[in-house]
Design a protein around this motif. Structure first.
Motif, PDB file in Angstrom:
ATOM      1  N   GLY A   1       0.851  -1.169   0.000  1.00 19.94           N
ATOM      2  CA  GLY A   1       0.000   0.000   0.000  1.00 19.94           C
ATOM      3  C   GLY A   1       0.894   1.229   0.000  1.00 19.94           C
TER       4      GLY A   1
ATOM      5  N   SER B   1      -4.360   1.365  -2.152  1.00 23.64           N
ATOM      6  CA  SER B   1      -4.074  -0.025  -1.809  1.00 23.64           C
ATOM      7  C   SER B   1      -3.178  -0.673  -2.852  1.00 23.64           C
ATOM      8  CB  SER B   1      -5.376  -0.812  -1.686  1.00 23.64           C
ATOM      9  OG  SER B   1      -6.041  -0.819  -2.945  1.00 23.64           O
TER      10      SER B   1
ATOM     11  N   TRP C   1      -2.405  -2.121   2.543  1.00 27.86           N
ATOM     12  CA  TRP C   1      -3.638  -1.355   2.686  1.00 27.86           C
ATOM     13  C   TRP C   1      -3.421   0.120   2.389  1.00 27.86           C
ATOM     14  CZ3 TRP C   1      -6.656  -5.093   2.350  1.00 27.86           C
ATOM     15  CH2 TRP C   1      -6.485  -6.273   3.083  1.00 27.86           C
TER      16      TRP C   1
END
Length: 124
Positions: free
Chosen positions: A33, A52, A103
């Motif tokens: 990410g 992401s 993420w």
């Protein structure tokens, strides 16, 4: 280990645009990410945008939503920040960061690697 090199900063007038790039070394870039943060003099580093590992999820800080766009090109190991309708309050050093979990986090503590920063100055 990932090394990040941010570029594209400079001087812009209010209402103008800049495009920042962050080039990453290493073969695992596509699994990270990525985020952009900025820091103005005398202020804490704040979240700007994140994406992401797939590029399917993005998030933006409230102050830049609708003006900035984060994107990534995994084939080029690069993440971008397109900044439009710039305001003087966008001035600061912009840092890119990589999260091994993949993420799109807003939290600085989630990021494992940081670039050196690139200066953005917006004049009124």
């Amino acid at each position: 280990q990932v090394q990040l090199v941010a570029s594209g900063g400079g001087l812009a007038q209010a209402g103008g645009s800049l495009r920042l790039s962050c080039a990453a070394s290493g073969r695992t870039f596509s699994s990270y990410g990525m985020g952009w943060f900025r820091q103005a003099p005398g202020k804490e580093r704040e979240f700007v945008a994140a994406i992401s590992w797939t590029g399917g999820t993005t998030d933006y800080g409230d102050s830049v939503k609708g003006r900035f766009t984060i994107s990534r090109d995994n084939a080029k190991n690069t993440v971008y920040l397109q900044m439009n309708s710039l305001k003087p309050e966008d001035t600061g050093v912009y840092y890119c960061a990589a999260d091994r979990e993949g993420w799109s986090s807003r939290a600085r503590t989630e990021y494992d690697y940081w670039g050196q920063g690139t200066q953005v100055t917006v004049s009124s």
